[in-house]
Write a protein that holds these residues in place. Structure first.
Motif, PDB file in Angstrom:
ATOM      1  N   SER A  33       0.820  -1.199   0.000  1.00 17.26           N
ATOM      2  CA  SER A  33       0.000   0.000   0.000  1.00 17.26           C
ATOM      3  C   SER A  33       0.863   1.262   0.000  1.00 17.26           C
ATOM      4  CB  SER A  33      -0.924  -0.012   1.218  1.00 17.26           C
ATOM      5  OG  SER A  33      -0.167  -0.095   2.399  1.00 17.26           O
ATOM      6  N   THR A  34       0.214   2.394   0.030  1.00 16.26           N
ATOM      7  CA  THR A  34       0.900   3.675   0.001  1.00 16.26           C
ATOM      8  C   THR A  34       1.852   3.809   1.181  1.00 16.26           C
ATOM      9  OG1 THR A  34      -1.070   4.634  -1.006  1.00 16.26           O
ATOM     10  CG2 THR A  34       0.550   6.174  -0.095  1.00 16.26           C
ATOM     11  N   LYS A  35       3.081   4.186   0.887  1.00 18.34           N
ATOM     12  CA  LYS A  35       4.149   4.383   1.876  1.00 18.34           C
ATOM     13  C   LYS A  35       4.529   3.113   2.649  1.00 18.34           C
ATOM     14  CE  LYS A  35       3.404   9.267   2.314  1.00 18.34           C
ATOM     15  NZ  LYS A  35       3.495  10.435   3.146  1.00 18.34           N
ATOM     16  N   LYS A  36       4.105   1.959   2.169  1.00 15.17           N
ATOM     17  CA  LYS A  36       4.473   0.673   2.779  1.00 15.17           C
ATOM     18  C   LYS A  36       4.870  -0.303   1.664  1.00 15.17           C
ATOM     19  CE  LYS A  36       1.391   1.343   6.642  1.00 15.17           C
ATOM     20  NZ  LYS A  36       0.178   0.919   7.320  1.00 15.17           N
ATOM     21  N   PRO A  37       5.995  -0.026   1.014  1.00 16.54           N
ATOM     22  CA  PRO A  37       6.349  -0.843  -0.145  1.00 16.54           C
ATOM     23  C   PRO A  37       6.847  -2.234   0.220  1.00 16.54           C
ATOM     24  CG  PRO A  37       8.103   0.672   0.331  1.00 16.54           C
ATOM     25  CD  PRO A  37       6.984   0.996   1.283  1.00 16.54           C
ATOM     26  N   ILE A  38       6.447  -3.169  -0.585  1.00 15.58           N
ATOM     27  CA  ILE A  38       6.985  -4.525  -0.588  1.00 15.58           C
ATOM     28  C   ILE A  38       7.249  -4.811  -2.060  1.00 15.58           C
ATOM     29  CG2 ILE A  38       6.533  -6.957  -0.106  1.00 15.58           C
ATOM     30  CD1 ILE A  38       4.602  -6.026   2.080  1.00 15.58           C
ATOM     31  N   TYR A  39       8.343  -5.461  -2.357  1.00 10.76           N
ATOM     32  CA  TYR A  39       8.716  -5.689  -3.746  1.00 10.76           C
ATOM     33  C   TYR A  39       8.766  -7.176  -4.057  1.00 10.76           C
ATOM     34  CZ  TYR A  39      10.213  -0.838  -3.474  1.00 10.76           C
ATOM     35  OH  TYR A  39      10.247   0.519  -3.289  1.00 10.76           O
ATOM     36  N   ARG A  40       8.362  -7.507  -5.274  1.00  9.77           N
ATOM     37  CA  ARG A  40       8.558  -8.854  -5.803  1.00  9.77           C
ATOM     38  C   ARG A  40       9.766  -8.801  -6.720  1.00  9.77           C
ATOM     39  NH1 ARG A  40       2.392  -9.621  -7.441  1.00  9.77           N
ATOM     40  NH2 ARG A  40       1.609 -10.247  -5.416  1.00  9.77           N
ATOM     41  N   ILE A  41      10.562  -9.825  -6.690  1.00 15.21           N
ATOM     42  CA  ILE A  41      11.688  -9.940  -7.615  1.00 15.21           C
ATOM     43  C   ILE A  41      11.174 -10.765  -8.789  1.00 15.21           C
ATOM     44  CG2 ILE A  41      14.055 -10.738  -7.928  1.00 15.21           C
ATOM     45  CD1 ILE A  41      14.286 -10.447  -4.815  1.00 15.21           C
ATOM     46  N   GLY A  52       4.239  -4.095 -14.610  1.00 11.83           N
ATOM     47  CA  GLY A  52       3.536  -4.799 -15.680  1.00 11.83           C
ATOM     48  C   GLY A  52       3.594  -6.309 -15.509  1.00 11.83           C
ATOM     49  N   ARG A  53       3.146  -6.999 -16.542  1.00 16.57           N
ATOM     50  CA  ARG A  53       3.071  -8.458 -16.484  1.00 16.57           C
ATOM     51  C   ARG A  53       4.463  -9.079 -16.380  1.00 16.57           C
ATOM     52  NH1 ARG A  53       0.108 -11.049 -21.361  1.00 16.57           N
ATOM     53  NH2 ARG A  53       2.145 -11.006 -22.337  1.00 16.57           N
ATOM     54  N   ALA A  54       4.610  -9.981 -15.457  1.00 13.84           N
ATOM     55  CA  ALA A  54       5.895 -10.653 -15.234  1.00 13.84           C
ATOM     56  C   ALA A  54       5.902 -12.007 -15.938  1.00 13.84           C
ATOM     57  CB  ALA A  54       6.129 -10.855 -13.743  1.00 13.84           C
ATOM     58  N   ILE A  55       7.071 -12.401 -16.393  1.00 13.26           N
ATOM     59  CA  ILE A  55       7.235 -13.737 -16.961  1.00 13.26           C
ATOM     60  C   ILE A  55       7.237 -14.756 -15.831  1.00 13.26           C
ATOM     61  CG2 ILE A  55       8.780 -15.240 -18.268  1.00 13.26           C
ATOM     62  CD1 ILE A  55       9.783 -12.677 -19.678  1.00 13.26           C
ATOM     63  N   GLU A  56       7.989 -14.432 -14.757  1.00 14.14           N
ATOM     64  CA  GLU A  56       8.043 -15.320 -13.597  1.00 14.14           C
ATOM     65  C   GLU A  56       8.441 -14.524 -12.361  1.00 14.14           C
ATOM     66  OE1 GLU A  56       9.689 -19.721 -12.451  1.00 14.14           O
ATOM     67  OE2 GLU A  56      10.847 -18.570 -13.893  1.00 14.14           O
ATOM     68  N   THR A  57       7.828 -14.845 -11.228  1.00 12.66           N
ATOM     69  CA  THR A  57       8.205 -14.251  -9.947  1.00 12.66           C
ATOM     70  C   THR A  57       9.173 -15.205  -9.259  1.00 12.66           C
ATOM     71  OG1 THR A  57       6.048 -13.180  -9.758  1.00 12.66           O
ATOM     72  CG2 THR A  57       7.323 -13.413  -7.738  1.00 12.66           C
ATOM     73  N   ILE A  58      10.332 -14.682  -8.854  1.00 15.08           N
ATOM     74  CA  ILE A  58      11.333 -15.565  -8.260  1.00 15.08           C
ATOM     75  C   ILE A  58      11.619 -15.260  -6.796  1.00 15.08           C
ATOM     76  CG2 ILE A  58      12.426 -16.048 -10.468  1.00 15.08           C
ATOM     77  CD1 ILE A  58      14.673 -14.164  -9.606  1.00 15.08           C
ATOM     78  N   GLY A  59      11.017 -14.207  -6.265  1.00 19.16           N
ATOM     79  CA  GLY A  59      11.253 -13.913  -4.854  1.00 19.16           C
ATOM     80  C   GLY A  59      10.547 -12.654  -4.405  1.00 19.16           C
ATOM     81  N   GLU A  71      13.752 -12.992   0.202  1.00 11.80           N
ATOM     82  CA  GLU A  71      13.495 -14.403  -0.112  1.00 11.80           C
ATOM     83  C   GLU A  71      13.613 -14.570  -1.617  1.00 11.80           C
ATOM     84  OE1 GLU A  71      10.020 -17.796   0.398  1.00 11.80           O
ATOM     85  OE2 GLU A  71       9.522 -15.691   0.661  1.00 11.80           O
ATOM     86  N   ILE A  72      14.544 -15.419  -2.047  1.00 11.93           N
ATOM     87  CA  ILE A  72      14.774 -15.649  -3.467  1.00 11.93           C
ATOM     88  C   ILE A  72      14.882 -17.150  -3.705  1.00 11.93           C
ATOM     89  CG2 ILE A  72      16.303 -15.232  -5.427  1.00 11.93           C
ATOM     90  CD1 ILE A  72      17.266 -12.702  -4.011  1.00 11.93           C
ATOM     91  N   ASP A  73      14.179 -17.635  -4.714  1.00  8.94           N
ATOM     92  CA  ASP A  73      14.298 -19.035  -5.124  1.00  8.94           C
ATOM     93  C   ASP A  73      15.596 -19.160  -5.914  1.00  8.94           C
ATOM     94  OD1 ASP A  73      14.153 -21.556  -6.322  1.00  8.94           O
ATOM     95  OD2 ASP A  73      11.981 -21.437  -6.594  1.00  8.94           O
ATOM     96  N   ALA A  74      16.626 -19.701  -5.272  1.00  9.75           N
ATOM     97  CA  ALA A  74      17.963 -19.752  -5.869  1.00  9.75           C
ATOM     98  C   ALA A  74      17.987 -20.557  -7.162  1.00  9.75           C
ATOM     99  CB  ALA A  74      18.955 -20.346  -4.872  1.00  9.75           C
ATOM    100  N   GLU A  75      17.219 -21.624  -7.206  1.00 13.49           N
ATOM    101  CA  GLU A  75      17.206 -22.477  -8.398  1.00 13.49           C
ATOM    102  C   GLU A  75      16.665 -21.714  -9.612  1.00 13.49           C
ATOM    103  OE1 GLU A  75      14.712 -26.377  -9.526  1.00 13.49           O
ATOM    104  OE2 GLU A  75      15.931 -26.581  -7.719  1.00 13.49           O
ATOM    105  N   LYS A  76      15.550 -21.001  -9.423  1.00 14.43           N
ATOM    106  CA  LYS A  76      14.973 -20.218 -10.516  1.00 14.43           C
ATOM    107  C   LYS A  76      15.899 -19.076 -10.919  1.00 14.43           C
ATOM    108  CE  LYS A  76      10.096 -21.012  -9.439  1.00 14.43           C
ATOM    109  NZ  LYS A  76       8.840 -20.350  -9.032  1.00 14.43           N
ATOM    110  N   ALA A  77      16.494 -18.408  -9.939  1.00 15.98           N
ATOM    111  CA  ALA A  77      17.394 -17.294 -10.238  1.00 15.98           C
ATOM    112  C   ALA A  77      18.594 -17.767 -11.048  1.00 15.98           C
ATOM    113  CB  ALA A  77      17.844 -16.630  -8.942  1.00 15.98           C
ATOM    114  N   GLU A  78      19.187 -18.874 -10.651  1.00 17.62           N
ATOM    115  CA  GLU A  78      20.334 -19.424 -11.383  1.00 17.62           C
ATOM    116  C   GLU A  78      19.941 -19.798 -12.809  1.00 17.62           C
ATOM    117  OE1 GLU A  78      23.464 -19.622 -10.611  1.00 17.62           O
ATOM    118  OE2 GLU A  78      23.466 -19.257  -8.458  1.00 17.62           O
TER     119      GLU A  78
END
Length: 102
Positions: A33-41, A52-59, A71-78
Motif C-alpha cells: 500500500s501507500t508508503k508501505k512498499p513490498i517488492y517482488r523480484i 507490468g506483467r511478469a514472466i516469472e516471480t522468483i522472490g 526471499e529468493i528461489d535460488a534455483e529459478k534465479a540461477e
C-alpha cells in the motif's frame, strides 16, 4: 485497418517470436500500500512497465523490516541468469547478499 485486425497492444506480445531471443531483465515490481512498499523480484520483458506483467516471480523483498526480508528461489534465479537475463543494480545487490549468481 480492417475491423478484424488486432490492435497495437494485441500485436505487441511479451512472448518472443520464433527464432528470436527475449530481452528480459530481472528487476523489482512494487506491491503493497501507500508508503508501505513490498517488492517482488520478477523476470520481465525489458520493455514492460515497472509493475507490468511478469514472466516469472522468483522472490520477494521487504525493506521495511529490520533486518530486511529477502526471499529468493535460488534455483529459478540461477536458471534465468544462465539464460542471459540481466539483473537490475538493486536485484544484483540482493542476489549478492543471498550468495546467488556471479
Amino acid at each position: 485497418r480492417t475491423p478484424l485486425s488486432p490492435s497495437w497492444s494485441q500485436r505487441r506480445s511479451l512472448t518472443p517470436r520464433r527464432g528470436s531471443k527475449l530481452a528480459a531483465r530481472m528487476r523489482l515490481s512494487r506491491v503493497g500500500s501507500t508508503k508501505k512498499p513490498i517488492y517482488r523480484i520478477v523476470v520481465v520483458d525489458s520493455r514492460a512497465r515497472r509493475d507490468g506483467r511478469a514472466i516469472e516471480t522468483i522472490g520477494q523483498y521487504n525493506p521495511r523490516t529490520e533486518p530486511s526480508f529477502i526471499e529468493i528461489d535460488a534455483e529459478k534465479a540461477e536458471k534465468w541468469l544462465a539464460e542471459g537475463v540481466q539483473p537490475s543494480r538493486t536485484v544484483q545487490k540482493l542476489l549478492a547478499i543471498k550468495g546467488i549468481g556471479k
